[in-house]
Motif scaffolding. Structure first.
Motif, short mmCIF file in Angstrom:
data_model
loop_
_atom_site.label_atom_id
_atom_site.label_comp_id
_atom_site.label_asym_id
_atom_site.label_seq_id
_atom_site.Cartn_x
_atom_site.Cartn_y
_atom_site.Cartn_z
N GLN A 61 -56.58 10.89 35.08
CA GLN A 61 -56.55 10.58 36.51
C GLN A 61 -55.88 11.77 37.20
OE1 GLN A 61 -57.63 8.16 38.90
NE2 GLN A 61 -56.94 9.97 39.99
N PRO A 62 -56.67 12.65 37.81
CA PRO A 62 -56.09 13.83 38.45
C PRO A 62 -55.12 13.45 39.57
CG PRO A 62 -58.46 14.05 38.27
CD PRO A 62 -58.13 12.64 37.91
N THR A 63 -54.06 14.24 39.69
CA THR A 63 -53.10 14.07 40.78
C THR A 63 -52.78 15.43 41.38
OG1 THR A 63 -51.14 14.31 39.37
CG2 THR A 63 -52.01 12.07 39.64
N VAL A 64 -52.27 15.38 42.60
CA VAL A 64 -51.72 16.55 43.27
C VAL A 64 -50.34 16.13 43.77
CG1 VAL A 64 -51.99 18.25 45.12
CG2 VAL A 64 -54.02 17.34 43.96
N HIS A 65 -49.30 16.75 43.28
CA HIS A 65 -47.92 16.38 43.60
C HIS A 65 -47.66 14.90 43.33
CE1 HIS A 65 -47.13 20.34 45.00
NE2 HIS A 65 -47.95 20.26 46.03
N GLY A 66 -48.24 14.39 42.24
CA GLY A 66 -48.02 13.00 41.84
C GLY A 66 -48.85 11.98 42.58
N VAL A 67 -49.78 12.41 43.41
CA VAL A 67 -50.64 11.52 44.20
C VAL A 67 -52.03 11.52 43.58
CG1 VAL A 67 -51.63 11.08 46.48
CG2 VAL A 67 -49.31 12.00 46.29
N THR A 105 -43.91 3.00 40.99
CA THR A 105 -44.53 3.19 42.29
C THR A 105 -45.50 4.35 42.19
OG1 THR A 105 -42.53 2.40 43.40
CG2 THR A 105 -44.08 3.66 44.73
N TYR A 106 -46.72 4.10 42.61
CA TYR A 106 -47.78 5.11 42.52
C TYR A 106 -48.38 5.34 43.90
CZ TYR A 106 -47.21 3.87 37.66
OH TYR A 106 -46.67 3.63 36.43
N TYR A 107 -48.89 6.55 44.11
CA TYR A 107 -49.47 6.92 45.39
C TYR A 107 -50.90 7.40 45.18
CZ TYR A 107 -44.58 6.83 46.68
OH TYR A 107 -43.29 6.44 46.87
N ALA A 108 -51.72 7.19 46.19
CA ALA A 108 -53.10 7.67 46.17
C ALA A 108 -53.47 8.09 47.58
CB ALA A 108 -54.05 6.57 45.70
#
Length: 125
Positions: A61-67, A105-108
């Motif tokens: 699951q790709p992220t950018v700065h944890g998002v 806690t996750y961000y998208a």
């Protein structure tokens, strides 16, 4: 001599740990958009339209700065840009029937037009 001492103190104050990273150039964003350039910034931008600039991870699951983002595998480890609305998801307990990341806690970043994860693009500086 005094001006040299002042300059050293000024430079030390600017480089202290915990200082927010410099904002990205405003020409890349629309007025009212929040720019995220560091992993510590997403929590303050939940529900806002954001532009995220940074390296895309080479993960399932790709992220950018944890998002979480919809990232093309070919852009892994490269600096990308992504725009959308920042969403937060809080997982309070592990569900053994569903594969997941566990509590946290996750961000998208979501494309408001489609409701899906926003797609990354190569950031050309």
């Amino acid at each position: 001599m005094r001006s040299l001492a002042f300059l050293i103190v000024l430079l030390a104050a600017c480089g202290q740990a915990g200082s927010p990273p410099p904002a990205a150039p405003t020409a890349l964003t629309d007025p009212g958009e929040t720019v995220i350039t560091d992993r510590s910034q997403p929590a303050a931008a939940v529900g806002k339209t954001v532009t995220i600039i940074g390296p895309q991870t080479r993960t399932k699951q790709p992220t950018v700065h944890g998002v979480d983002v919809d990232g093309d595998y070919a852009l892994s480890d490269r600096t990308v840009i992504v725009r959308g609305v920042l969403r937060e998801m809080v997982v309070t307990e592990v569900d053994p029937t569903v594969a997941g990341r566990g509590p946290g806690t996750y961000y998208a970043v979501v494309d408001p037009a489609t409701g899906e994860l926003a797609r990354t693009a190569l950031h050309e500086e």
